[in-house]
Design a protein around this motif. Sequence first.
Motif, PDB file in Angstrom:
ATOM      1  N   TYR A   1       0.832  -1.204   0.000  1.00 48.33           N
ATOM      2  CA  TYR A   1       0.000   0.000   0.000  1.00 48.33           C
ATOM      3  C   TYR A   1       0.867   1.255   0.000  1.00 48.33           C
ATOM      4  O   TYR A   1       0.612   2.213  -0.740  1.00 48.33           O
ATOM      5  CB  TYR A   1      -0.913  -0.036   1.219  1.00 48.33           C
ATOM      6  CG  TYR A   1      -1.998   1.009   1.259  1.00 48.33           C
ATOM      7  CD1 TYR A   1      -3.266   0.739   0.746  1.00 48.33           C
ATOM      8  CD2 TYR A   1      -1.765   2.242   1.842  1.00 48.33           C
ATOM      9  CE1 TYR A   1      -4.278   1.691   0.819  1.00 48.33           C
ATOM     10  CE2 TYR A   1      -2.770   3.201   1.912  1.00 48.33           C
ATOM     11  CZ  TYR A   1      -4.026   2.916   1.392  1.00 48.33           C
ATOM     12  OH  TYR A   1      -5.017   3.859   1.470  1.00 48.33           O
TER      13      TYR A   1
ATOM     14  N   GLY B   1      -7.814  -5.602  -4.226  1.00 44.84           N
ATOM     15  CA  GLY B   1      -9.083  -5.189  -4.785  1.00 44.84           C
ATOM     16  C   GLY B   1     -10.096  -6.286  -4.512  1.00 44.84           C
ATOM     17  O   GLY B   1      -9.779  -7.488  -4.615  1.00 44.84           O
TER      18      GLY B   1
ATOM     19  N   LEU C   1      -9.624  -2.627  -1.327  1.00 47.43           N
ATOM     20  CA  LEU C   1     -10.120  -1.616  -2.247  1.00 47.43           C
ATOM     21  C   LEU C   1     -11.353  -2.160  -2.954  1.00 47.43           C
ATOM     22  O   LEU C   1     -11.238  -2.983  -3.880  1.00 47.43           O
ATOM     23  CB  LEU C   1      -9.064  -1.245  -3.293  1.00 47.43           C
ATOM     24  CG  LEU C   1      -7.979  -0.229  -2.916  1.00 47.43           C
ATOM     25  CD1 LEU C   1      -7.136  -0.728  -1.749  1.00 47.43           C
ATOM     26  CD2 LEU C   1      -7.104   0.079  -4.114  1.00 47.43           C
TER      27      LEU C   1
ATOM     28  N   THR D   1     -14.169  -2.565  -5.608  1.00 47.00           N
ATOM     29  CA  THR D   1     -13.996  -2.354  -7.036  1.00 47.00           C
ATOM     30  C   THR D   1     -15.331  -2.030  -7.687  1.00 47.00           C
ATOM     31  O   THR D   1     -16.309  -2.746  -7.487  1.00 47.00           O
ATOM     32  CB  THR D   1     -13.387  -3.602  -7.674  1.00 47.00           C
ATOM     33  OG1 THR D   1     -12.161  -3.905  -7.004  1.00 47.00           O
ATOM     34  CG2 THR D   1     -13.118  -3.392  -9.156  1.00 47.00           C
TER      35      THR D   1
ATOM     36  N   GLY E   1     -13.712   1.020   2.879  1.00 45.35           N
ATOM     37  CA  GLY E   1     -12.603   0.724   1.983  1.00 45.35           C
ATOM     38  C   GLY E   1     -11.357   1.501   2.349  1.00 45.35           C
ATOM     39  O   GLY E   1     -11.422   2.574   2.954  1.00 45.35           O
TER      40      GLY E   1
ATOM     41  N   GLY F   1      -9.491   2.485  -0.058  1.00 54.22           N
ATOM     42  CA  GLY F   1      -9.354   3.160  -1.327  1.00 54.22           C
ATOM     43  C   GLY F   1     -10.464   2.657  -2.228  1.00 54.22           C
ATOM     44  O   GLY F   1     -11.277   1.809  -1.827  1.00 54.22           O
ATOM     45  N   TRP F   2     -10.513   3.189  -3.443  1.00 57.69           N
ATOM     46  CA  TRP F   2     -11.544   2.784  -4.397  1.00 57.69           C
ATOM     47  C   TRP F   2     -10.862   2.450  -5.705  1.00 57.69           C
ATOM     48  O   TRP F   2     -10.088   3.251  -6.241  1.00 57.69           O
ATOM     49  CB  TRP F   2     -12.552   3.913  -4.594  1.00 57.69           C
ATOM     50  CG  TRP F   2     -13.899   3.469  -5.127  1.00 57.69           C
ATOM     51  CD1 TRP F   2     -14.282   2.217  -5.475  1.00 57.69           C
ATOM     52  CD2 TRP F   2     -15.034   4.307  -5.349  1.00 57.69           C
ATOM     53  NE1 TRP F   2     -15.581   2.201  -5.903  1.00 57.69           N
ATOM     54  CE2 TRP F   2     -16.078   3.481  -5.830  1.00 57.69           C
ATOM     55  CE3 TRP F   2     -15.267   5.679  -5.188  1.00 57.69           C
ATOM     56  CZ2 TRP F   2     -17.343   3.980  -6.171  1.00 57.69           C
ATOM     57  CZ3 TRP F   2     -16.530   6.181  -5.518  1.00 57.69           C
ATOM     58  CH2 TRP F   2     -17.548   5.335  -6.007  1.00 57.69           C
TER      59      TRP F   2
ATOM     60  N   LYS G   1      -7.984   8.893   1.187  1.00 55.70           N
ATOM     61  CA  LYS G   1      -7.946   7.523   0.685  1.00 55.70           C
ATOM     62  C   LYS G   1      -7.782   7.540  -0.833  1.00 55.70           C
ATOM     63  O   LYS G   1      -8.390   8.356  -1.526  1.00 55.70           O
ATOM     64  CB  LYS G   1      -9.217   6.769   1.080  1.00 55.70           C
ATOM     65  CG  LYS G   1      -9.329   6.503   2.576  1.00 55.70           C
ATOM     66  CD  LYS G   1     -10.585   5.712   2.914  1.00 55.70           C
ATOM     67  CE  LYS G   1     -10.697   5.443   4.406  1.00 55.70           C
ATOM     68  NZ  LYS G   1     -11.907   4.649   4.747  1.00 55.70           N
TER      69      LYS G   1
END
Length: 306
Positions: free
Chosen positions: A10, A125, A192, A194, A208, A210-211, A235
């Motif tokens: 990460y 993901g 993450l 998705t 999450g 992140g995206w 994020k």
Amino acid sequence: MSSNHANAGYRRLFDGEGLTFGAGFPLTGANRSRPDPEAEIELATLAEELGFDGLWARDVPTYWPKFGDAGQTFDTWPWLSHVAAHTDEVALGTSSVVLPLRHPLHVAKSAATVDRLSNGRLVMGVASGDRDPEYPAFGVDREARGELFREGCEALRTVWREDYPTLEGRWGRLEGELDVVPKPTEGTIPLLPTGNSRQADEWIAEHGDGWLFYHLPESTLESYIAQWREATADKPFAIAVRVELAEDPTADPEPLHLGYRAGVEWYRDYFRRLESYGLDHAIIGLQNEDRERGLERFADEIIDGL
């Protein structure tokens, strides 16, 4: 970028300044039959040497010809373990594990194993899936995939974080007598979601790390990133995009499925714009027939040119 769940992978993708790039398997382009593992590993090590920050493996349990491809063909976990053994510092990503089709305890153990074997380089993901015939094949109610996705994320976090946890879901029940080992290097693994993953944007922002999104029209992507920044300032946002580099460096873009064919000059401007919108990472699905030369051109003329 900050996260409570930051491991080495990460940090490699998101801790630096500006846009980073990853390469998506199969690097050789063989996505219907078994790719040559030696050729794949040669290209993976080349990508790391050239400065790509991530290598991403898709999770495609079955081959559905109507959909068009079988991902990198090899199962995600043994494949990423193999890649980990032949690389040093590049992040290893899944794009993306279809949680409703996999038992979360199996996912937790497999993912933590890859994370340990790679010294913390795994970034996950996770997705709800998009191949309709796979749900009956696995005995999964397609209409329940959103709930199963949320339960899967909760189960992963719980069994990574806690010893002998107590937890219940549609997947089963833990009553405090069993533990799932090994634990990840940093206590958990970045997740993450998705696409929309059958979830509200607010849920993704809260749960999450992140995206991860598919290729979108540029104006749509700009608005998505802006909305994401309003929901969660720190994020990361990542996309996957198919790239074919034209021989003419000045060639204008032609649309591909989920990407473009264009010259390197247009691509430099394109990724500069995406970086200015706030994009943090782009997973490149290289379409050029000569993959080694394609990776070298992308690194030399686009990554180094930003």
